[in-house]
Design an enzyme around this catalytic site. Structure first.
Site, short mmCIF file in Angstrom:
data_model
loop_
_atom_site.label_atom_id
_atom_site.label_comp_id
_atom_site.label_asym_id
_atom_site.label_seq_id
_atom_site.Cartn_x
_atom_site.Cartn_y
_atom_site.Cartn_z
N GLY A 1 -22.34 81.89 116.52
CA GLY A 1 -23.87 81.80 116.14
C GLY A 1 -24.46 83.33 116.99
N GLN B 1 -39.18 86.52 93.48
CA GLN B 1 -39.48 85.80 92.75
C GLN B 1 -39.93 86.08 91.50
OE1 GLN B 1 -42.36 83.70 95.08
NE2 GLN B 1 -43.41 81.92 93.81
#
Lengths: 492, 1526
Positions: free
Chosen positions: B250, B967
């Site tokens: 990570g 969006q």
């Protein structure tokens, strides 16, 4: 923006009603009905059609850079006082432009690409009228004086704008006007029915209170009564702004021009305006009962038309040398350029005939030396030039002919000559990037610098020139400069 | 101290635009252990096998035989060491051993070993002896070999044979640190307990390189292995994992802040664990270490100074406790207590750790990296990034599992047990009375006495607005919307104003900083839908000794959010007046200086403030308020950011930083970006007092109406706080505590000296302004409020602005009324001379130094021109042109098709954008988009969509809003849009910020592999946004086998973006492109990838400059849109585009007047200009121009318009942009050979052969048996592609091809599987099963004979069925996190899921026959969930308000039963069988969940159909709009 969909809710332009033609021909008052407070909601609705564009082309189309989307929004939200404040941020005299500007802003309105544009000009004049009514237009005297003095020669829109800006920046400003009244073309060039002179007086009152000094009847560089020598001008003031306008009318050199009854339009309009003001003492040029022909199809021609009709002309004919313009924008005049269109101005509404492709080749003169008619030929285009087509002459009866063919430049005799400022071949005063003429300390703005143009350009130049003068005097300036010298509207 | 990066590493020094600090990595990790605790060689063998099976998660660079690094941690192989060392070693536990990396030349080697001996003696240890570790020569690649160390095993014991165990370990630790501080030696480990072998190796090389590992005597009861995928190819032996206590998969995003605070806390650290003089061990974190190395060092210190390793990791990588009311109160108190000591090391993390007897794993709060485990009958435990990494008999598996977010998985080898996570955590949490301490000590700000509100007059506000450089526009565009709505305003169409350093006006210091954002190597977070993992709260005050824990440690003040209003600040200022909090103490420092004194006064005052801060802390201050209030005629404000960073770093340097919190009272703050910067540079809280006074005034003036001034201020505070959260999320950071001081910003246009002095650690690469210019900018603003001549021009309160909307007096833009007009007119009238007028206008603007490319000049003078005819023709140039990704949805069908038609005619490429493509266009060669985009929403991404693409683009970020999602509001989802996007009309669509299948570089490699398998003929593009480090990411992208990398400028257009992103995130493409070219060349990876660039490209000059900087292909978006009629309204997000371009409104679309031929003309004109420039440069083709930075020079003939502008530019230094690294042998400055995608290794080839007949006949059925392993990635995708391709997208009848498979499915099992193909797998599978499922059937079952213990046990990994559009996924077991995200039509059956299930689902059905994780249904706007024994607290609380939660509806019973029967039939699920035995009971236990708006709309449409109406008709649409928005 308060209503992003306003332009979809309100599709059409709504303008204030004009008074009925027969009624308005009976007086000189403005042709529009007085703006009642109730009609302001219509203005708000129109302002709500503004789309608050990312690039407000109107704001560019206006030489002053009026913050149109901002005050549209304020008007839409009913904040008229703030709208007036934002309007004054870029325009000293919205009551003049709101009445007498051909509104290039509306030509470049983005909504105008495919819809009727926002009625920007009417919003503007509504804001300023309301502001005067409410007493929001107050003098803004400088809080501090610089001890410098500036003479502004000429009290037209350019001179007044420069004077107001410089006064507010703390300079002692004196406006010198050759005529007996202030305002230049605003006063005498534009008929009362388009711009009532009380608007000019109201603004002058504000300027006086701010400390601008006005001297009328001062002929700088002249010889007669009230003359002020150029030397005195220079020694008395730290800087001079020349805003004397483009006052040499374009002539029509055809046989018979010297006949009586043929006048430059500006002589006619000036006298008419003086009559209205009540201070013309001699025998005026009057259209009453006459057959009037106006040569020139522009705004001045229309002003002559409205004036002649009010004076009781028997007939009025307007001749335009070119073709009749299209009534809608075509490909050769793409948005957002300011197109030449066939317009029906308020004067055209009132009467008269219009004739196109009309080349005046000469005047018919009666035995008394007065004009009786015009010889008019059909215009043809040769190498892009407009010339009369031989053999197409007809005679048009006329007892009064008004030449409204525009101006060729500034009058050089007297002031300009004595100051020794360099002139261009177009008859305008040579100036550099900071509005300075060839004579140190002498600046110029408006039509005498640019050549014949619009009021908005005059005000914009006056403002810009003021900044340059301020910088010249102080070494720096925070005054706005809406235009650069020689800047031109966008064209193809 | 020598940084780690300069030990045994070929990491280049900073050069050009490249900085070594940009390097990041990611990886695969595994752990093998036996609970029986007996060391065995078998464990080591298994571990090495697992490592090899994770090979695909690592990477190789330009050299096939140089890996990114790999290693293994084992218990000290005592028996082996005794035999091979030839030493008489003390018993295990009484000696330490480790490998030393020593220089190969004799002096360096001797220095390390001599120092070791000396230091050991000083620490009371004795060097028992050494051993040369045998290694195999000639194995590693040349670049790894060049920096290879020698390997000497060293053996130490207590000199007096007294200390053993932990005590001895501590002495050894001290010795190791001191030797590393003093020499260039490095010890992968030196311990009594564990030993690490690691190096710059590939997974297959590890044991071959170290023959020790193959020795049968080499035994351990545990082993941790790790394979690294680094974004670079520079070998660094020390940076391979595992480290001393852990291996990490990570990235720690907050590492800069973490390191700074560790450094700052060193002053207050005290422990007697290491004897006297603790300071000899400092610094704690070694410079040049990676994020993982830093985490390891701190964990190791916390552990050795007295905490257990699990305790240390719970402190460093805490769970999201802040908003979790259901958490065990003791555990919450534990976290809350430790939050006062240590902020989270935040970022995606799977950490595997061991102290030799305990071995365990911990996932970060988001669970962004996968960890799966198997427990075998013989007590063998296998844990890894993937399942199936060790080949063991499946029948002997007794338990499988996955690590959940925040979970600790721990094996205690001594006790021989797996310690249950909850038990372990509870034990640690209750070891001390943390709850009592927190309760008694912690104070909340709200508990302090309230203060009277103070208001300011209008003229005072105006004067200060002038002082701080406010504009009318900021009031109108930024503050008013925030005050009214409590949310940040949106904008559109990117930015085309100059960056701050190129602006002729005074700009705020904030403007010189640009936000970094997560891109590829870690994911941005979703602060809206995944709010549960985030926290705005901070605890402030004095932090105490990190190595201890007392009640006093909890004595802090807690804030709910980092933005305080003036009243709250007043409370804080008066804190010590209140008896209960009299031990706190606030000191206000004045950030004002006499402006007339200029730079000297500014500098002097800054230094003074730093000293005042020190004095205040020494005097007992716990809070320092840095304030710029009370400016006047004489005193001007110091930029709050400068003051904050100056004090922050001074306190770090003087070891006082953790003694008090910084709160900034700033007049210059009015944007989210500003607040984010202050916190990012160390502030704990910000009071933007003037912005708050300004909004109070906006309310009074009626600009903001219908609310009180108090509400307006609260809304502003909320907007700013939420905005900060969003910015943190863009960078992948979850909590303000760890974001604070993390400095995740790049400076653009600040001089190195300025940065080094006041902003140390910040990247600034092109030089720029110094303190003098800052002082000038302050003075210019100050003069506006206090004019030198005393005259304020009337009617002109504030400057007009013009940053967001063009204004004549405002900031200049590239698109002006004139350039828009000329561009439109010239292309419509096809007038090349008019076009020149347009490009002249634009180029002239560049040359007024508005852009970085404007500062450059083409060196035509130095090269002989050639005739124009000799240059390649227009047609070959236009093939390199692309139009930008604009979704069908953001722009109208008309505009979308215009661009596609034009590009298809030109041979260039248009881009579908995110939003799919209608089949009728998809198959129309004239109108289709050549490039098909894959974005995070996966709208309409099907096998068909991908198969019929010319190219495929993976959008990692977008220039206007990198790190953010998108969006499409409900009212824009018209029926035709919904159809293309496989969604429901009238329901809003959301693209999440991250791709949920890309949390790291190896995940991206996987998606590239998926895309390539879905269409082998298409090039795969990866779209990145320019920022510091993009070159490094691009290198990683090249290593991940992308064919094309696109570098987008920060200024690109968009349909809708928060304004702070539009303006303040990312950098100009010139920087990103140059860095990319340089970094690819440094790595020798340039020749395998095509580089594309876009961002405000407008003219031929732009193209040529891009080519010279290294780009081969060029994207245009805004300019061609303008050609089609766009007039830069910047209202795309409002659906009111008056020219029909960016709207779906039919009425506005009717006004569209764009024509493809105009766009064709535009590109031809641009190409023609390119030719002219090439001819002038003496080049015959663009190919010849690529990377020729020698043909660029700085312009010297242009000056800025103002003196200030001139002063700013003086400090700029573009040498770095024009730098050209040496080209590796065999590399080439542009693409010359392709990537090796390894598709021939796909398991699909025999399947395709077997299915060929059925596919071509489009009839019949075939069953194909087979086996799969975890290394078989994207199994079935290639087969699916063949089916789709050969059936023209139609697919085959269900079950035409059935694959009968056994084994472990690799990642992306069955990705994009089309209709007609079924994959039945007996075994289990990894992450991304059924990704983009396109009609096929995937069934996975444990198989018969695995026993009841595996019923519903984990069977698949994370993010299964992401973006599925149709088909069925049936899992006879549990799946991981984010199951069914963005499902829009498939039916999914599963027997248990992790967190964030069915997120963003818009259609289809998910049936969960088992437990669900938290945050179920977040952002779900359509489709239906059926959950067995629903725990309602698992539902996302915000979204659940809009859900219908009810028993299964009568009409759905049949569907559910049928799905379960199918599930049973295909998977043999025991659970399904048991449940189906009693259907009534089953129905009683199931809950049906669906969004109410979805139900309403579906009902309206169904009604319409029932009445014989077209459900897409206008009337129906209006009804939908009324019903849902009325």
């Amino acid at each position: 923006m308060a209503d992003p969909r306003g332009f979809l809710r309100t599709r059409d332009r709504e303008l204030p009603a004009r008074r009925p033609v027969p009624v308005r021909l009976m007086d000189w008052r403005e042709v529009y009905e007085a703006r009642e407070k109730g009609t302001l909601s219509v203005v708000s609705r129109q302002a709500g059609r503004c789309m608050n564009c990312g690039i407000p082309f109107c704001h560019q189309g206006c030489p002053l850079g009026n913050l149109i989307p901002e005050w549209n929004d304020l008007v839409y939200r009913d904040d008229w006082e703030e709208a007036a404040e934002r309007l004054h941020a870029t325009n000293n005299f919205p009551e003049f432009t709101g009445r007498a500007c051909p509104a290039p802003c509306e030509s470049s309105c983005v909504l105008g690409i495919n819809q009727p544009p926002v009625t920007i000009k009417n919003v503007e004049v509504s804001i300023i009228d309301r502001a005067f009514e409410e007493g929001w237009v107050r003098p803004v005297p400088a809080t501090r004086h610089t001890g410098r003095s500036v003479a502004v020669v000429g009290s037209g829109p350019a001179g007044l704008a420069a004077a107001q800006q410089l006064t507010r920046a703390g300079h002692a400003v004196v406006v010198l006007e050759k005529d007996d009244r202030l305002g230049g073309l605003l006063r005498y060039g534009i008929p009362e029915f388009k711009l009532e002179k009380r608007h000019v007086d109201r603004r002058l009152a504000q300027m006086r209170e701010e400390g601008t000094r006005f001297r009328t009847g001062v002929d700088v560089g002249g010889t007669g009564e009230g003359a002020l020598s150029v030397e005195e001008l220079r020694s008395r003031f730290d800087a001079v702004v020349l805003a004397t306008g483009a006052n040499v009318p374009r002539e029509l050199a055809v046989p018979g021009r010297d006949a009586a009854g043929i006048h430059p339009a500006m002589d006619y309009l000036t006298q008419a305006n003086r009559l209205v003001e009540g201070d013309w003492l001699g025998e005026p040029i009057s259209a009453e009962g006459r057959d009037v022909v106006i040569i020139g199809g522009g705004d001045t021609g229309a002003d002559c038309l409205g004036t002649a009709l009010r004076q009781g002309a028997r007939s009025v004919t307007t001749l335009a040398i070119g073709t009749q313009p299209p009534s809608e924008r075509d490909e050769s005049q793409p948005w957002p350029t300011h197109p030449v269109l066939f317009e029906v101005s308020t004067a055209h509404e009132e009467g008269g005939d219009r004739s196109y492709l009309a080349s005046t080749t000469g005047f018919e003169v009666g035995p008394d030396g007065a004009v009786t008619g015009l010889r008019v030929a059909r215009t043809q285009f040769v190498d892009g030039r407009r010339v009369p087509t031989p053999g197409t002459d007809t005679v048009l009866p006329a007892t009064l002919v008004l030449i409204a063919m525009g101006f060729t430049g500034a009058r050089e005799q007297g002031l300009l000559e004595q100051l020794g400022v360099e002139m261009t071949s177009r008859g305008t005063v040579v100036h550099d990037g900071s509005w300075a003429t060839s004579v140190p300390g002498v600046f110029t703005a408006g039509d005498c610098a640019r050549g014949q143009s619009l009021i908005v350009w005059a005000i914009a130049e006056g403002r810009s020139c003021a900044a340059a003068v301020d910088e010249h005097l102080m070494g720096g300036s925070s005054l706005p400069r809406p235009v650069r010298p020689g800047e031109k509207p966008v064209t193809v | 101290m020598l940084p780690l990066t300069s030990r045994f590493s070929s990491l280049p020094a900073a050069q050009g635009l490249y900085r070594p600090d940009s390097e990041v990595d990611s990886c695969g990790v595994a752990m093998i252990a036996t609970l029986r605790g007996t060391p065995q060689h078998r464990i080591v063998q298994h571990a090495l096998e697992a490592l090899r099976n994770l090979d695909h998660r690592g990477a190789v660079g330009a050299e096939e035989n140089t890996g990114d690094g790999t290693g293994i941690m084992v218990q000290l192989p005592d028996a082996f060491l005794r035999e091979v060392s030839g030493l008489d070693l003390p018993p295990l536990g009484q000696y330490a051993a480790g490998i030393a990396f020593v220089p190969r030349e004799a002096d360096g080697r001797a220095a390390v070993l001599e120092t070791l001996e000396r230091v050991a003696a000083e620490e009371g240890l004795r060097l028992l002896g050494t051993r040369e570790v045998p290694v195999t020569d000639g194995l590693v690649g040349p670049s790894a070999e060049e920096v290879r160390p020698d390997f000497v095993q060293v053996f130490l014991a207590d000199a007096r044979a007294e200390r053993t165990g932990l005590e001895l370990e501590r002495a050894v630790f001290a010795t190791r640190r001191r030797v590393e501080h003093a020499t260039e030696g490095y010890f992968p480990s030196l311990s009594t307990r564990v030993m690490v072998y690691k190096g710059m190796l590939t997974p297959v090389q590890l044991d071959e390189f170290y023959p020790d590992l193959r020795d049968p005597r080499f035994a351990s009861a545990l082993a941790i292995v790790h394979s690294r995928f680094s974004t670079n190819t520079f070998p660094a032996w020390a940076l391979a994992h595992p480290f001393r206590t852990l291996a990490h998969n990570g990235e720690i995003n907050t590492v800069i802040g973490n390191r700074n605070r560790v450094r700052a806390a060193e002053g207050s650290m005290a422990t007697d664990a290491f004897g006297e003089d603790f300071s000899r061990l400092l610094p704690i974190t070694t410079p040049g270490g990676s994020d993982s190395a830093g985490l390891d060092e701190v964990a190791e210190l916390l552990h050795l100074s007295g905490r257990s390793l699990p305790h240390a990791l719970m402190m460093l990588v805490p769970e999201p406790w802040e908003n979790d009311e259901s958490m065990d109160p003791d555990l919450r108190a534990f976290y809350e207590f430790h939050a006062a000591l240590q902020e989270p090391w935040d970022g995606p993390a799977a950490v595997v750790f061991s102290d030799g007897t305990q071995v365990g794993a911990r996932l970060d709060r988001n669970g962004l990296r996968p960890l799966r485990y198997w427990v075998m009958e013989d007590d063998l435990v296998i844990l890894g990034s993937e399942t199936g990494v060790v080949d063991v008999p499946r029948s002997e598996v007794v338990r499988t599992g996955r690590i959940a977010p925040g979970e600790i998985f721990l094996l205690d080898l001594e006790a021989g047990e797996i310690v249950p996570s909850d038990e372990l955590k509870h034990e640690i949490a209750t070891a001390r009375p943390y709850a009592t301490w927190v309760k008694e000590q912690k104070v909340a700000l709200g508990d302090l006495p309230r203060r009277e509100h103070i208001s300011h007059s209008r003229s005072s506000v105006l004067r200060r607005q002038q002082t701080f450089g406010y504009t009318e526009e900021e009031l109108r565009v930024l503050l008013a919307p925030m005050a009214a709505k409590g949310a940040e305003p949106l904008g559109a169409m990117g930015t085309d104003t100059p960056i701050a350093v190129l602006s002729d006006r005074p700009r705020l210091l904030f403007d010189y900083f640009t936000q970094m954002f997560a891109q590829v190597t870690n994911p941005p977070l979703d602060s809206l839908r995944e709010e549960i993992v985030t926290s705005l709260g901070v605890s402030i005050g004095r932090s105490r000794n990190l190595l201890d824990a007392t009640p006093q440690h909890a004595r802090q003040l807690s804030l709910d959010a980092p933005v305080l209003d003036s009243d709250q600040l007043a409370q804080l200022l008066a804190v010590d007046a209140h008896p209960a909090t009299a031990d706190f103490h606030t000191v206000r420092l004045r950030g004002l200086y006499p402006v007339a004194g200029g730079t000297a006064a500014l500098r002097a005052r800054l230094e003074e403030i730093c000293e005042e801060a020190v004095a205040a802390i020494d005097d007992g201050a716990t809070f320092l308020v840095l304030s710029d209030r009370d400016t006047n005629q004489v005193l001007a404000p110091i930029p709050s950011l400068l003051m904050t960073s100056a004090v922050q770093h001074h306190l770090v340097r003087t070891g006082r930083r953790t003694s008090a919190a910084l709160v900034v009272e700033a007049g210059d703050v009015r944007e989210v970006h500003h607040a984010a910067l202050l916190i990012g540079y160390g502030a704990s809280a910000v009071t933007p007092y003037l912005a708050m006074e300004s909004v109070e005034e906006l309310v009074e003036r009626g600009v903001v109406s219908d609310l009180s001034p108090e509400q307006a201020v609260a809304n502003l505070a909320k907007s700013l706080s939420k905005g900060v959260l969003k910015i943190m999320s863009k960078m992948g950071i979850s909590t303000v505590a760890s974001y604070r001081g993390a400095q995740i910003f790049e400076a653009v246009g600040l001089s190195q000296e300025l940065v080094d002095t006041w902003f140390p650690g910040t990247i600034s690469r092109i030089g720029g302004i110094d303190l003098e210019v800052i002082a000038e900018e302050i003075a210019a603003r100050h003069a506006l409020a206090h004019p030198v001549d005393g005259v304020h021009p009337p009617h002109r309160g504030l400057p007009v602005g013009g940053e967001y909307q063009w204004r004549r007096e405002g900031e200049p833009h590239l698109f002006t009324p004139e350039s828009v007009f000329r561009l439109q007119h010239s292309t419509r009238a096809r007038k090349y001379d008019e076009f020149r007028a347009y490009t002249d206008a634009v180029d002239e603007q560049h040359e007024r130094l508005m852009t970085i490319r404007g500062l450059l000049r083409l060196r035509t003078d130095d090269s002989p021109a050639i005739p124009l005819e000799e240059v390649e023709p227009v047609e070959s140039i236009t093939r390199r042109f692309m139009t930008g990704a604009m979704s069908y949805g953001s722009i109208s069908q008309e505009a979308h098709e215009t661009l596609a038609i034009a590009m298809n005619r030109l041979g260039g490429m248009s881009n579908s954008g995110e939003g799919g493509e209608d089949p009728e266009r998809l198959h129309d060669p004239e109108r289709r988009s050549a490039i098909k985009q894959i974005a995070s929403g996966r709208f309409g991404v099907t096998s068909e969509y991908l198969t019929f693409a010319r190219d495929i683009q993976i959008k990692m970020a977008q220039g206007a809003k990198p790190g953010e999602g998108g969006q499409l509001p409900p009212e824009k989802v018209y029926p035709w849009i919904a159809r293309t996007r496989h969604s429901t009309p009238g329901i809003g669509l959301i693209s999440p910020p991250p791709h949920h299948d890309i949390y790291s570089i190896e995940d991206l490699a996987q998606l590239i592999h998926d895309a390539k398998s879905a269409n082998p003929a298409a090039r795969v593009h990866v779209k990145l946004v320019s920022r510091f480090g993009v070159g490094t990411v691009a290198t990683g992208v090249s290593k991940a086998h992308a064919d094309v990398v696109l570098i987008s400028g920060h200024d690109g257009g968009t349909g809708a973006s928060p304004l702070n992103s539009l303006k303040h995130a990312g950098t100009p493409w010139e920087l990103g492109l140059a860095e990319t070219q340089q970094t690819l060349l440094l790595n020798g990876l340039r020749d395998r990838i095509t580089v594309q660039v876009d961002g405000q490209m407008k003219t031929g000059r732009d193209v040529v400059i891009a080519a010279l900087l290294g780009a081969e292909e060029y994207g245009f978006a805004s300019a061609p849109l303008v050609v089609t009629g766009c007039v830069m309204m910047r209202v795309c997000h409002l659906d009111t585009c008056p020219v029909g371009v960016a709207t779906q409104n039919p009425e506005l679309r009717a006004r569209y007047a764009g024509r493809a031929e105009h766009v064709v003309t535009f590109f031809q004109f641009v190409a023609e200009q390119v030719r002219e420039h090439l001819a002038a440069l003496g080049l015959r083709s663009l190919d010849e121009a690529i990377g020729r930075t020698d043909l660029l020079a700085l312009r010297e003939d242009q000056r800025a318009l103002t003196a200030l502008g001139e002063a700013k530019r003086e400090g700029l230094d573009l040498a770095a942009v024009l730098a050209a690294p040496e080209i590796h042998p065999g590399d080439f400055p542009r693409r010359r050979r392709g990537q090796d995608h390894g598709l021939e290794k796909a398991p699909d080839h025999p399947w395709i052969a077997a299915a060929e007949e059925v596919i071509d006949a489009r009839a019949g059925t075939v069953r194909i048996p087979g086996q799969v392993r975890n290394i078989d990635r994207s199994a079935g995708t290639l087969l699916g592609h063949e089916v789709t391709r050969r059936t023209d997208g139609a697919g085959l009848p269900d079950d035409a091809i059935v694959l009968e498979l056994t084994g472990t499915g690799g990642q992306s099992f069955g990705a994009f599987l089309p209709r007609g193909v079924s994959m039945h797998l007996t075994g289990d599978a990894n992450d991304y099963v059924g990704k983009g499922l396109s009609g096929g059937v995937i069934a996975v079952g444990h198989g018969a004979g695995t026993g009841p213990s595996l019923t519903s046990a984990p069977i698949a990994g994370n993010t299964c069925a992401y973006g599925a559009t149709s088909g069925r996924l049936l899992l006879a077991g549990a799946a991981g996190e984010r199951f069914g995200v963005r499902n829009s039509g498939a039916t999914l059956v599963v027997e248990g899921i992790g967190d964030h299930g069915a997120e963003y689902m818009t259609g289809g059905a998910v049936i969960v026959l088992g437990p669900t994780g938290r945050n179920l249904g977040a952002g779900m706007s359509g489709g239906t969930l059926f959950v067995l024994d629903l725990d309602p607290s698992c539902l996302n609380p915000a979204d659940a308000r809009g859900f219908s939660v009810a028993p299964v509806r009568e009409e759905h019973r049949g569907f559910v039963l049928e799905a379960l029967r199918d599930h049973l039939a295909r998977t043999g699920s025991d659970r399904a069988a048991a449940l189906l035995a009693d259907e009534e009971e089953l129905m009683g236990r199931l809950t049906e969940i669906a969004p109410r708006a979805f139900l309403t709309i579906t009902a309206i449409r169904d009604d319409a159909v029932a009445q014989g109406l077209d459900p897409d008709a206008n009337d129906v649409w209006n009804e939908i709009m009324e019903a849902t928005h009325g």
